[in-house]
Design a protein around this motif. Structure first.
Motif, PDB file in Angstrom:
ATOM      1  N   GLU A 285       0.856  -1.182   0.000  1.00 26.45           N
ATOM      2  CA  GLU A 285       0.000   0.000   0.000  1.00 26.45           C
ATOM      3  C   GLU A 285       0.894   1.235   0.000  1.00 26.45           C
ATOM      4  OE1 GLU A 285      -2.379  -0.622   3.474  1.00 26.45           O
ATOM      5  OE2 GLU A 285      -3.091  -2.573   2.753  1.00 26.45           O
ATOM      6  N   SER A 286       1.332   1.618  -1.199  1.00 28.65           N
ATOM      7  CA  SER A 286       2.208   2.780  -1.290  1.00 28.65           C
ATOM      8  C   SER A 286       2.135   3.377  -2.686  1.00 28.65           C
ATOM      9  CB  SER A 286       3.667   2.415  -0.961  1.00 28.65           C
ATOM     10  OG  SER A 286       4.278   1.742  -2.046  1.00 28.65           O
ATOM     11  N   VAL A 287       2.320   4.691  -2.746  1.00 27.15           N
ATOM     12  CA  VAL A 287       2.357   5.379  -4.036  1.00 27.15           C
ATOM     13  C   VAL A 287       3.521   4.865  -4.865  1.00 27.15           C
ATOM     14  CG1 VAL A 287       2.768   7.619  -5.129  1.00 27.15           C
ATOM     15  CG2 VAL A 287       1.181   7.438  -3.211  1.00 27.15           C
ATOM     16  N   GLN A 288       4.651   4.625  -4.214  1.00 29.74           N
ATOM     17  CA  GLN A 288       5.845   4.162  -4.925  1.00 29.74           C
ATOM     18  C   GLN A 288       5.572   2.865  -5.668  1.00 29.74           C
ATOM     19  OE1 GLN A 288       7.608   1.294  -3.191  1.00 29.74           O
ATOM     20  NE2 GLN A 288       8.691   0.922  -5.110  1.00 29.74           N
ATOM     21  N   ALA A 289       4.957   1.904  -4.989  1.00 29.37           N
ATOM     22  CA  ALA A 289       4.689   0.625  -5.632  1.00 29.37           C
ATOM     23  C   ALA A 289       3.734   0.796  -6.804  1.00 29.37           C
ATOM     24  CB  ALA A 289       4.111  -0.367  -4.624  1.00 29.37           C
ATOM     25  N   ALA A 290       2.687   1.599  -6.615  1.00 29.44           N
ATOM     26  CA  ALA A 290       1.696   1.791  -7.676  1.00 29.44           C
ATOM     27  C   ALA A 290       2.316   2.409  -8.925  1.00 29.44           C
ATOM     28  CB  ALA A 290       0.544   2.661  -7.166  1.00 29.44           C
ATOM     29  N   THR A 291       3.141   3.426  -8.747  1.00 37.02           N
ATOM     30  CA  THR A 291       3.728   4.093  -9.911  1.00 37.02           C
ATOM     31  C   THR A 291       4.809   3.235 -10.559  1.00 37.02           C
ATOM     32  OG1 THR A 291       5.198   5.334  -8.419  1.00 37.02           O
ATOM     33  CG2 THR A 291       3.172   6.423  -9.111  1.00 37.02           C
ATOM     34  N   ASP A 292       5.590   2.510  -9.760  1.00 37.27           N
ATOM     35  CA  ASP A 292       6.588   1.600 -10.330  1.00 37.27           C
ATOM     36  C   ASP A 292       5.915   0.455 -11.087  1.00 37.27           C
ATOM     37  OD1 ASP A 292       8.715   3.054  -9.433  1.00 37.27           O
ATOM     38  OD2 ASP A 292       9.271   1.701  -7.813  1.00 37.27           O
ATOM     39  N   HIS A 293       4.836  -0.075 -10.510  1.00 30.24           N
ATOM     40  CA  HIS A 293       4.077  -1.120 -11.205  1.00 30.24           C
ATOM     41  C   HIS A 293       3.601  -0.611 -12.569  1.00 30.24           C
ATOM     42  CE1 HIS A 293       2.714  -3.485  -7.341  1.00 30.24           C
ATOM     43  NE2 HIS A 293       4.008  -3.595  -7.581  1.00 30.24           N
ATOM     44  N   ALA A 294       3.083   0.609 -12.571  1.00 25.08           N
ATOM     45  CA  ALA A 294       2.529   1.173 -13.806  1.00 25.08           C
ATOM     46  C   ALA A 294       3.587   1.257 -14.900  1.00 25.08           C
ATOM     47  CB  ALA A 294       1.952   2.558 -13.516  1.00 25.08           C
ATOM     48  N   ARG A 295       4.779   1.682 -14.550  1.00 22.31           N
ATOM     49  CA  ARG A 295       5.855   1.790 -15.539  1.00 22.31           C
ATOM     50  C   ARG A 295       6.228   0.412 -16.079  1.00 22.31           C
ATOM     51  NH1 ARG A 295       7.705   5.462 -11.311  1.00 22.31           N
ATOM     52  NH2 ARG A 295       7.425   7.629 -12.023  1.00 22.31           N
ATOM     53  N   CYS A 296       6.258  -0.572 -15.193  1.00 22.95           N
ATOM     54  CA  CYS A 296       6.595  -1.938 -15.599  1.00 22.95           C
ATOM     55  C   CYS A 296       5.545  -2.490 -16.559  1.00 22.95           C
ATOM     56  CB  CYS A 296       6.700  -2.812 -14.344  1.00 22.95           C
ATOM     57  SG  CYS A 296       7.136  -4.536 -14.646  1.00 22.95           S
ATOM     58  N   ILE A 297       4.286  -2.270 -16.263  1.00 22.82           N
ATOM     59  CA  ILE A 297       3.201  -2.771 -17.098  1.00 22.82           C
ATOM     60  C   ILE A 297       3.212  -2.099 -18.460  1.00 22.82           C
ATOM     61  CG2 ILE A 297       0.675  -2.799 -17.347  1.00 22.82           C
ATOM     62  CD1 ILE A 297       0.551  -3.255 -14.283  1.00 22.82           C
ATOM     63  N   ALA A 298       3.459  -0.792 -18.488  1.00 21.22           N
ATOM     64  CA  ALA A 298       3.503  -0.070 -19.764  1.00 21.22           C
ATOM     65  C   ALA A 298       4.567  -0.657 -20.687  1.00 21.22           C
ATOM     66  CB  ALA A 298       3.767   1.412 -19.522  1.00 21.22           C
ATOM     67  N   LYS A 299       5.729  -0.991 -20.131  1.00 19.57           N
ATOM     68  CA  LYS A 299       6.787  -1.597 -20.940  1.00 19.57           C
ATOM     69  C   LYS A 299       6.374  -2.979 -21.438  1.00 19.57           C
ATOM     70  CE  LYS A 299      10.638   0.850 -18.776  1.00 19.57           C
ATOM     71  NZ  LYS A 299      11.857   0.738 -17.931  1.00 19.57           N
ATOM     72  N   ALA A 300       5.658  -3.716 -20.604  1.00 17.66           N
ATOM     73  CA  ALA A 300       5.210  -5.045 -21.015  1.00 17.66           C
ATOM     74  C   ALA A 300       4.207  -4.950 -22.157  1.00 17.66           C
ATOM     75  CB  ALA A 300       4.592  -5.776 -19.825  1.00 17.66           C
ATOM     76  N   ILE A 301       3.297  -3.979 -22.091  1.00 16.81           N
ATOM     77  CA  ILE A 301       2.266  -3.842 -23.115  1.00 16.81           C
ATOM     78  C   ILE A 301       2.855  -3.325 -24.426  1.00 16.81           C
ATOM     79  CG2 ILE A 301       0.206  -2.513 -23.769  1.00 16.81           C
ATOM     80  CD1 ILE A 301      -0.686  -2.677 -20.846  1.00 16.81           C
ATOM     81  N   VAL A 302       3.675  -2.295 -24.355  1.00 12.48           N
ATOM     82  CA  VAL A 302       4.166  -1.633 -25.570  1.00 12.48           C
ATOM     83  C   VAL A 302       5.339  -2.388 -26.195  1.00 12.48           C
ATOM     84  CG1 VAL A 302       5.087   0.505 -26.528  1.00 12.48           C
ATOM     85  CG2 VAL A 302       3.364   0.600 -24.716  1.00 12.48           C
ATOM     86  N   LYS A 303       6.254  -2.862 -25.351  1.00 11.03           N
ATOM     87  CA  LYS A 303       7.502  -3.435 -25.872  1.00 11.03           C
ATOM     88  C   LYS A 303       7.645  -4.935 -25.635  1.00 11.03           C
ATOM     89  CE  LYS A 303       9.966   0.951 -25.353  1.00 11.03           C
ATOM     90  NZ  LYS A 303      11.102   1.665 -24.722  1.00 11.03           N
ATOM     91  N   GLY A 304       6.632  -5.515 -24.996  1.00 11.34           N
ATOM     92  CA  GLY A 304       6.734  -6.944 -24.716  1.00 11.34           C
ATOM     93  C   GLY A 304       7.772  -7.271 -23.662  1.00 11.34           C
ATOM     94  N   GLU A 305       8.102  -6.304 -22.822  1.00 11.52           N
ATOM     95  CA  GLU A 305       9.125  -6.487 -21.798  1.00 11.52           C
ATOM     96  C   GLU A 305       8.717  -7.586 -20.823  1.00 11.52           C
ATOM     97  OE1 GLU A 305      12.416  -6.394 -20.224  1.00 11.52           O
ATOM     98  OE2 GLU A 305      12.210  -4.507 -21.323  1.00 11.52           O
TER      99      GLU A 305
END
Length: 392
Positions: A285-305
């Motif tokens: 339960e933290s802003v840090q985790a939520a925003t870091d998760h979001a960046r990770c997911i974006a890379k997975a969706i766009v670049k197949g990371e």
């Protein structure tokens, strides 16, 4: 996937960051950001601190309305998604359906409401509207009782005491912030709050919220004309569960934050994911985790990371003049070693799990670098350097 429609359910900081990161990573398709609350996405952490003092709601907005138009992000506030049809790759909103190529669940949490008689008399502090109600109630001297001695309850208690109100805190655990910090740090904050004049009732749960305040488990009556409930939260998993996705204290995801359905991801407070160092399933339960998760997911969706999510967790809490910062993730039972400067090191199985500091950003940042540096530091290796993190 550089095109296609990405639907994000939840317009908090994690949901908004997902939308922004998708554009930053080069996603050219449609993005729809759906939020249950009205208005623009806003910061939650200041609700229990700065906003109660200033009432400046405009400063909470994460981005102006013009941002969404300029980035071609369709923001749909004040709307709740009713269901997910995984086979059709659609979300349902009333009689409307939206097709998705990828779906991100950023549904967050809601306040935990224990089965306490009379709890309907207590106020919440979760949304901006909750904070507005509380702030209006603080316009005259009051006797205030807080149910819960965690971050939110204590942040509010510190503000209320600083404004001159008579404050009591009832916590069922034997010490403050027991799930999050060491006994040494709990003691430091006990002294802080008692120094502010706050009356602490530890190891004494609430049996009833009465017309005159609280009745505690041992029969103690706490007089109050305003009661705040801050007894923790529960993840919003119902939408995922009804769609047949696995839930276990959160929406279960793998190392890249993808659910068992390859088109659906989850992030932030609602996501239960494997911790990088131990592999155990955790929910942060933290802003840090939520925003870091979001960046990770974006890379997975766009670049197949497919790189596993492995960011070092960190947390903070501002209470009166003390800024608590935690790097890493400790269990309540982890061993603790207090250092001369006030920092506390936490260990499990002889390995460093977290570092707690107060008003010491330098040590906090060093701890984050150390915990994220690869090999997990051991107690023996740190002891050889007299627990000097800068030398580790």
């Amino acid at each position: 996937m550089s095109g296609g429609h990405v639907v994000i359910v939840g317009a908090g900081q994690g949901g908004l960051q997902a939308a922004m990161s998708l554009r930053q990573e080069g996603h050219e398709g449609q993005i729809t950001l759906i939020g249950g609350e009205p208005g623009l996405p806003y910061q939650r952490p200041p609700l229990s601190k700065a906003y109660l003092k200033t009432g400046e709601a405009d400063k909470l907005a994460l981005r102006p309305a013009s941002f969404f138009e300029s980035k071609a992000i369709t923001l749909r506030p004040g709307i709740w998604v009713d269901a997910i049809d995984r086979a059709a790759q659609q979300v349902r909103i009333g009689s409307e359906t939206l097709d998705y190529d990828a779906l991100i669940l950023a549904t967050g949490t809601r306040n935990l409401r224990p089965p306490i008689p009379g709890l309907e008399r207590a106020l919440d502090l979760r949304t901006l509207e909750d904070a507005r109600t509380l702030r209006a109630a603080l316009d005259q001297p009051r006797r205030i009782a807080v149910i819960g001695g965690g971050f939110i309850g204590l942040e509010f208690a510190a503000v209320a005491a600083g404004l001159g109100h008579n404050v009591s805190v009832a916590e069922v655990a034997p010490r403050l912030m027991a799930r999050a910090v060491s006994p040494e740090m709990s003691e430091r904050f006990r002294s802080l709050h008692e120094g502010l004049g706050t009356e602490l009732h530890l190891g004494n749960g609430v049996s009833e919220v009465t017309e005159s305040g609280l009745l505690l488990a041992d029969g103690t009556e706490v007089t109050a004309d305003l009661v705040l409930l801050a007894a923790g939260v529960r993840p919003n998993v119902e939408l995922a569960q009804e769609a047949g996705l696995e839930v276990d204290n959160g929406i279960v995801v793998g190392t890249t934050l993808r659910t068992a359905d390859p088109q659906i991801f989850a992030l932030g407070d609602c996501a239960a994911f494997p911790e990088a160092t131990s592999g155990r399933r955790v929910r942060l339960e933290s802003v840090q985790a939520a925003t870091d998760h979001a960046r990770c997911i974006a890379k997975a969706i766009v670049k197949g990371e497919t790189t596993p999510y492995a960011a070092v967790p960190w947390f903070w809490s501002d209470q009166h003049e003390l800024k608590l910062q935690i790097a890493g993730l400790a269990d309540p039972s982890d061993e603790s070693v207090g250092l001369e400067g006030g920092a506390v090191l936490r260990f499990r199985g002889g390995c460093l799990t977290a570092v707690e500091t107060i008003n010491d950003a330098r040590t906090h940042m060093q701890a984050r670098r150390l915990l994220g540096g690869g090999a997990v530091p051991t107690r023996d290796s740190l002891l050889e350097k007299n627990y000097d993190l800068t030398a580790a």
